[in-house]
Structure formats: structure tokens, C-alpha cells
Design a protein around this motif. Structure first.
Motif, mmCIF file in Angstrom:
data_model
loop_
_atom_site.group_PDB
_atom_site.id
_atom_site.type_symbol
_atom_site.label_atom_id
_atom_site.label_comp_id
_atom_site.label_asym_id
_atom_site.label_seq_id
_atom_site.Cartn_x
_atom_site.Cartn_y
_atom_site.Cartn_z
ATOM 1 N N MET A 1 12.729 -9.030 136.316
ATOM 2 C CA MET A 1 13.459 -9.071 137.842
ATOM 3 C C MET A 1 14.686 -9.784 137.666
ATOM 4 S SD MET A 1 9.898 -9.673 140.271
ATOM 5 C CE MET A 1 11.663 -9.994 141.475
ATOM 6 N N HIS A 2 15.813 -9.664 137.879
ATOM 7 C CA HIS A 2 17.212 -10.128 137.489
ATOM 8 C C HIS A 2 17.692 -10.875 138.967
ATOM 9 C CE1 HIS A 2 21.299 -10.267 136.812
ATOM 10 N NE2 HIS A 2 20.777 -11.039 135.869
ATOM 11 N N SER A 3 18.342 -11.752 139.188
ATOM 12 C CA SER A 3 19.028 -12.389 139.858
ATOM 13 C C SER A 3 19.758 -13.017 140.239
ATOM 14 C CB SER A 3 18.000 -13.162 141.280
ATOM 15 O OG SER A 3 17.389 -13.718 140.978
ATOM 16 N N TYR A 4 20.980 -13.428 140.782
ATOM 17 C CA TYR A 4 22.026 -14.230 140.996
ATOM 18 C C TYR A 4 21.770 -15.429 142.026
ATOM 19 C CZ TYR A 4 24.675 -10.537 138.656
ATOM 20 O OH TYR A 4 24.595 -10.052 137.745
ATOM 21 N N SER A 5 22.366 -16.937 141.655
ATOM 22 C CA SER A 5 21.675 -18.254 142.289
ATOM 23 C C SER A 5 22.527 -18.816 141.849
ATOM 24 C CB SER A 5 20.029 -18.503 141.515
ATOM 25 O OG SER A 5 19.888 -19.963 142.270
ATOM 26 N N ALA A 6 22.988 -19.468 143.183
ATOM 27 C CA ALA A 6 24.057 -20.587 142.225
ATOM 28 C C ALA A 6 23.073 -21.923 142.590
ATOM 29 C CB ALA A 6 24.817 -21.070 144.067
ATOM 30 N N GLU A 7 22.046 -22.003 142.665
ATOM 31 C CA GLU A 7 21.253 -23.376 142.056
ATOM 32 C C GLU A 7 21.129 -23.251 139.905
ATOM 33 O OE1 GLU A 7 17.615 -23.163 143.674
ATOM 34 O OE2 GLU A 7 18.049 -23.570 145.219
ATOM 35 N N VAL A 8 21.822 -22.410 139.870
ATOM 36 C CA VAL A 8 21.377 -22.304 137.640
ATOM 37 C C VAL A 8 22.788 -22.299 137.324
ATOM 38 C CG1 VAL A 8 19.330 -21.204 138.274
ATOM 39 C CG2 VAL A 8 21.144 -19.829 137.900
ATOM 40 N N THR A 9 22.767 -22.843 136.273
ATOM 41 C CA THR A 9 23.699 -23.110 135.442
ATOM 42 C C THR A 9 24.288 -22.205 134.193
ATOM 43 O OG1 THR A 9 23.539 -25.228 134.167
ATOM 44 C CG2 THR A 9 24.569 -25.059 136.285
ATOM 45 N N GLU A 10 22.912 -21.581 133.812
ATOM 46 C CA GLU A 10 22.507 -20.588 132.649
ATOM 47 C C GLU A 10 21.427 -19.256 133.174
ATOM 48 O OE1 GLU A 10 21.031 -22.620 129.495
ATOM 49 O OE2 GLU A 10 20.163 -23.766 129.969
ATOM 50 N N PRO A 11 21.373 -18.525 132.416
ATOM 51 C CA PRO A 11 19.806 -17.866 132.969
ATOM 52 C C PRO A 11 18.935 -18.409 132.789
ATOM 53 C CG PRO A 11 21.174 -16.712 131.618
ATOM 54 C CD PRO A 11 22.123 -17.855 131.218
ATOM 55 N N THR A 12 18.063 -18.659 133.673
ATOM 56 C CA THR A 12 16.915 -19.066 133.767
ATOM 57 C C THR A 12 15.989 -18.973 134.447
ATOM 58 O OG1 THR A 12 18.100 -21.774 134.298
ATOM 59 C CG2 THR A 12 15.956 -21.607 134.784
ATOM 60 N N CYS A 13 14.399 -18.561 134.075
ATOM 61 C CA CYS A 13 13.165 -18.285 134.755
ATOM 62 C C CYS A 13 12.752 -18.852 135.395
ATOM 63 C CB CYS A 13 12.432 -18.461 133.456
ATOM 64 S SG CYS A 13 12.626 -18.192 131.501
ATOM 65 N N ALA B 1 17.180 -15.948 136.611
ATOM 66 C CA ALA B 1 18.570 -15.816 137.444
ATOM 67 C C ALA B 1 19.355 -16.679 136.385
ATOM 68 C CB ALA B 1 17.889 -16.828 138.736
ATOM 69 N N GLU B 2 21.239 -15.920 137.231
ATOM 70 C CA GLU B 2 21.791 -16.334 136.707
ATOM 71 C C GLU B 2 23.132 -16.499 137.713
ATOM 72 O OE1 GLU B 2 23.732 -13.734 133.017
ATOM 73 O OE2 GLU B 2 22.311 -11.965 134.605
ATOM 74 N N PRO B 3 23.808 -17.589 136.996
ATOM 75 C CA PRO B 3 24.766 -18.115 137.822
ATOM 76 C C PRO B 3 24.983 -16.932 138.226
ATOM 77 C CG PRO B 3 24.811 -19.242 136.637
ATOM 78 C CD PRO B 3 24.005 -17.945 135.687
ATOM 79 N N ALA B 4 25.948 -17.333 140.355
ATOM 80 C CA ALA B 4 26.204 -17.117 140.779
ATOM 81 C C ALA B 4 27.513 -16.166 140.614
ATOM 82 C CB ALA B 4 26.829 -17.048 142.068
ATOM 83 N N GLU B 5 27.955 -14.539 140.272
ATOM 84 C CA GLU B 5 28.992 -13.745 139.788
ATOM 85 C C GLU B 5 30.324 -14.658 140.570
ATOM 86 O OE1 GLU B 5 28.774 -10.143 140.801
ATOM 87 O OE2 GLU B 5 27.694 -9.497 138.454
ATOM 88 N N PRO B 6 31.535 -15.371 140.021
ATOM 89 C CA PRO B 6 32.807 -15.832 140.289
ATOM 90 C C PRO B 6 33.419 -15.041 141.473
ATOM 91 C CG PRO B 6 32.810 -15.303 137.969
ATOM 92 C CD PRO B 6 31.428 -15.051 138.607
#
Length: 202
Positions: free
Chosen positions: A150-162, A185-190
Motif C-alpha cells: 500500500m502507498h500513500s502520502y503523509s505530512a507526518e513523515v520526512t522520508e518513505p516510512t512503514c 507513506a511518503e512525504p506530501a507532494e510539494p
């Protein structure tokens, strides 16, 4: 009958008296001194150099054989360990679904009674064989040991995180039996962050 002259050689056996004591005088006879053996001639320099060269060659051959034997023993030991890990890994790989069931039962507080005892005994046994479980929520995503389902974006992470562990991974030694299956989850797209800011300003 005429006597032979003293200068003439006598025919017949010659008897040498080797008795140490003279029977007539009773005195000890002096032993004739034997000539001292002549010292052996010194070895020729060329022969000595040739002998040293041959000795050096044999020494080098022996050292080379010892090194080859040591490398052979290391290679055999390494192959033996690899074969053992492969055999153990094949058996443990068949037990992973059972370990998954035990883990799910524990998460739902269903690991009780005799089932709990059997499950813990099995986990202890596979642990002694070198099986290690890995994969924790919040750790950085590593494609060599994680499989992203599964893949998503999150403002709570600064790098790809499980952000969630869907199925734990297992390894034995350096060999990965199964990667950990995770939600990443990856950091939110700019662009998304910029659009959100502009919408808020309006």
C-alpha cells in the motif's frame, strides 16, 4: 739338508703374533699407531649452492600446499554452513503461515490455553534454529527487506516510512526468507502542499 738363506723368501704360511704380551719377556707390547683418518674434503661451493636452491624450492612447495589446504578447509566449512542454512530455511519457510496464524491470534487476544503453550513453544524452537522476525511500524522503508503493498502520502513523515505492517518478514542469518509486507507513506507532494496553502488563503 741345506738351510735356506736368511735373504730368501720362505715358503708356506706366515704367522703374525698379535698377542699384546710378549711370551718371552712378559712385557706389554706397544700397539702400532693407526694413521688418523684424513678429513673429508670440503663440499664444493657450487654443489652447496645447488643444494640450498633445491631446499628453498621444496620449502616453497610445502608452504604453497599448506596455504591451498587451509583455503580448501575454509571453502568446505563455508559450503557446509550454506547447505545447512538452505536446508533449515526450506523447513522454516513451510512454517511461516503457522507463525502468521499465531501472530494474528495474539493480536486478537485469542492465544490462550493449550494453543498459547504450543504457539510459544513453536516460536521458541524456530528462534533456536536462527529464525528472526523483522518489520516494525515507523521504521524507514527499505526495498531490500520490505515489500510495499500500500502507498500513500503523509505530512507526518520526512522520508518513505512503514506506517503499517501487514505481514512480518523473516530471515535466517543473512538470507531473507520473506520480506516484510508493509504500507508505505511518503512525504506530501510539494504541489499538493502548495495547493492546500492557496486554498486556505482564498
Amino acid at each position: 739338508m741345506s738351510r735356506p738363506d736368511e735373504g730368501e723368501e720362505r715358503e708356506g704360511p706366515v704367522i703374525n703374533d698379535r698377542r699384546r704380551i710378549d711370551p718371552e719377556t712378559g712385557q706389554v707390547r706397544e700397539q702400532a699407531k693407526q694413521p688418523a683418518p684424513e678429513p673429508a674434503p670440503a663440499a664444493d661451493d657450487g654443489a652447496a649452492a645447488d643444494l640450498k636452491e633445491r631446499l628453498d624450492e621444496r620449502t616453497a612447495d610445502l608452504q604453497r600446499l599448506q596455504a591451498e589446504y587451509a583455503n580448501y578447509r575454509k571453502r568446505v566449512e563455508r559450503d557446509r554452513v550454506a547447505v545447512r542454512e538452505q536446508a533449515v530455511g526450506s523447513v522454516l519457510g513451510e512454517l511461516l503461515p503457522i507463525l502468521d496464524d499465531i501472530g494474528r491470534a495474539r493480536d486478537h487476544d485469542e492465544l490462550t490455553g493449550a494453543f498459547k503453550s504450543v504457539g510459544e513453544s513453536l516460536e521458541s524452537a524456530v528462534g533456536k534454529l536462527g529464525l528472526v522476525r523483522f518489520g516494525d511500524k515507523g521504521e524507514p522503508f527499505d526495498p531490500t527487506v520490505h515489500e510495499a503493498l500500500m502507498h500513500s502520502y503523509s505530512a507526518e513523515v520526512t522520508e518513505p516510512t512503514c506506517v503499517d505492517i501487514l505481514q512480518p518478514g523473516y530471515r535466517i542469518g543473512e538470507r531473507i526468507l520473506r520480506p516484510a509486507r508493509v504500507a508505505v507513506a511518503e512525504p506530501a507532494e510539494p504541489e499538493a502542499a502548495t495547493e492546500g496553502t492557496e486554498t486556505g488563503d482564498e
